[in-house]
Scaffold this active site. Sequence first.
Site, PDB file in Angstrom:
ATOM      1  N   ASP A 161      -8.906 -14.560  -1.136  1.00  0.00           N
ATOM      2  CA  ASP A 161      -8.343 -13.229  -1.380  1.00  0.00           C
ATOM      3  C   ASP A 161      -8.581 -12.825  -2.834  1.00  0.00           C
ATOM      4  O   ASP A 161      -8.149 -13.526  -3.756  1.00  0.00           O
ATOM      5  CB  ASP A 161      -6.839 -13.236  -1.091  1.00  0.00           C
ATOM      6  CG  ASP A 161      -6.251 -11.848  -1.283  1.00  0.00           C
ATOM      7  OD1 ASP A 161      -6.427 -11.009  -0.366  1.00  0.00           O
ATOM      8  OD2 ASP A 161      -5.665 -11.574  -2.347  1.00  0.00           O
TER       9      ASP A 161
ATOM     10  N   TYR B  80      -7.710  -8.105 -10.673  1.00  0.00           N
ATOM     11  CA  TYR B  80      -7.444  -9.470 -11.162  1.00  0.00           C
ATOM     12  C   TYR B  80      -8.431  -9.843 -12.270  1.00  0.00           C
ATOM     13  O   TYR B  80      -8.231 -10.849 -12.963  1.00  0.00           O
ATOM     14  CB  TYR B  80      -7.503 -10.507 -10.027  1.00  0.00           C
ATOM     15  CG  TYR B  80      -6.581 -10.245  -8.858  1.00  0.00           C
ATOM     16  CD1 TYR B  80      -5.467  -9.411  -8.991  1.00  0.00           C
ATOM     17  CD2 TYR B  80      -6.820 -10.819  -7.619  1.00  0.00           C
ATOM     18  CE1 TYR B  80      -4.635  -9.164  -7.904  1.00  0.00           C
ATOM     19  CE2 TYR B  80      -5.983 -10.577  -6.535  1.00  0.00           C
ATOM     20  CZ  TYR B  80      -4.891  -9.745  -6.677  1.00  0.00           C
ATOM     21  OH  TYR B  80      -4.082  -9.506  -5.600  1.00  0.00           O
TER      22      TYR B  80
ATOM     23  N   LYS C  62      -9.831  -5.613  -3.052  1.00  0.00           N
ATOM     24  CA  LYS C  62      -8.938  -4.442  -3.026  1.00  0.00           C
ATOM     25  C   LYS C  62      -9.396  -3.365  -4.003  1.00  0.00           C
ATOM     26  O   LYS C  62      -9.786  -3.667  -5.134  1.00  0.00           O
ATOM     27  CB  LYS C  62      -7.501  -4.874  -3.359  1.00  0.00           C
ATOM     28  CG  LYS C  62      -7.061  -6.102  -2.574  1.00  0.00           C
ATOM     29  CD  LYS C  62      -5.628  -6.500  -2.786  1.00  0.00           C
ATOM     30  CE  LYS C  62      -5.381  -7.893  -2.209  1.00  0.00           C
ATOM     31  NZ  LYS C  62      -5.683  -8.989  -3.135  1.00  0.00           N
TER      32      LYS C  62
ATOM     33  N   HIS D 157      -5.219  -1.153  -2.687  1.00  0.00           N
ATOM     34  CA  HIS D 157      -4.315  -2.137  -3.300  1.00  0.00           C
ATOM     35  C   HIS D 157      -2.857  -1.661  -3.368  1.00  0.00           C
ATOM     36  O   HIS D 157      -1.936  -2.435  -3.126  1.00  0.00           O
ATOM     37  CB  HIS D 157      -4.831  -2.480  -4.705  1.00  0.00           C
ATOM     38  CG  HIS D 157      -4.412  -3.831  -5.201  1.00  0.00           C
ATOM     39  ND1 HIS D 157      -5.168  -4.569  -6.070  1.00  0.00           N
ATOM     40  CD2 HIS D 157      -3.305  -4.568  -4.939  1.00  0.00           C
ATOM     41  CE1 HIS D 157      -4.543  -5.710  -6.331  1.00  0.00           C
ATOM     42  NE2 HIS D 157      -3.410  -5.730  -5.658  1.00  0.00           N
TER      43      HIS D 157
END
Length: 319
Positions: free
Chosen positions: A44, A49, A78, A111
Amino acid sequence: DIKTILFDNGDKMPMLGLGTWKSAPGEVYNAVLWALEAGYRHIDCAAVYQNEKEIGSALHTAFKKGLVKREEIFITSKLWNNAHEEHRVKTGLAQTLKDLQLDYLDLYLIHWPVSVKSNVLFPKKKEDYFSYEEVPLSATWRGMEKLKQEGLTRHIGVSNFNIANLKTIMADCNIKPEMNQIEVHPFLPQDDLLAFCLDNGIYITAYSPLGSSDRPANRKRADEPKLMENPVIREIATKHGVSPAQVLIAWSLNRDTAVIPKSANKDRIKQNLEAANLRLDDTDMRQIGDIDGSYRFIDGVFFTGIEGAPYKPGDLWEE
Ligand code: A2P
């Protein structure tokens, strides 16, 4: 054996995946390779990130070494909040594909149901936002549908969507969301949202299953409860001779939700995968269900807490 989710077109998603939020550059490369070596087949990811490039290098190495083939792994990413305008959605995915060194994703999610201007990462003032009138969720969703039609992602879905936001999209779509990735754990079982998604053929992925205690201090309450230290969880762990983390992961799998514990540590990555073999009994599930105290670790205050923000906590959460 890891349980799988079966999509309408026959694609399968392993219900246990590796989370990569908070896996820092410098450690996520090894984390992904250790996970693939241990037997994980689901990773994932997310653009925000800021580690997708390094994950891409790990995947490249894994393919080159013959550890796995592309079609044997399930990769999720996302769309960040600053690419919600319909014409920007594809650029969001294009950057992610480039960073991950892939030519398609298995699953791409919106997201957050929150939209900010293209030059903003996290909003700091009200001018940083787009409102729902300016960028409706259904416009972003049209952009997502196109990506699926073009074959750039095999499946599309959302994250952090409550029932109202899911209904907004479902009232005006050609392809329904196939997944909702939300915070779920024994302090936040989300029974109503799970039931709504089940009724509407939307699968669930549980994030922060271990309580995400490694998230940045500015997003944390000092007095927050700790899932892995909960006495009920600890007692069940002792009973089965496993760790509290394994109990939490098995609890999610037992409720037929996908679950994505994050670890950057080789032993804990392996340990978390082994939770797929743990069978909790009805007594365990009832005792966990009876844990009192409800707690949301990811409260979205970094979007809703800004003066003049067009989004209120009620736009995000049921409660
Ligand atoms: P680490 O990466 O050092 O293993 P969440 O998935 O809810 O976001 O939680 C991630 C946090 O839980 C990280 O701090 C991670 O640390 C820790 N963690 C992951 N797996 C385990 C485990 N099996 N036992 C204890 N802590 C774990």
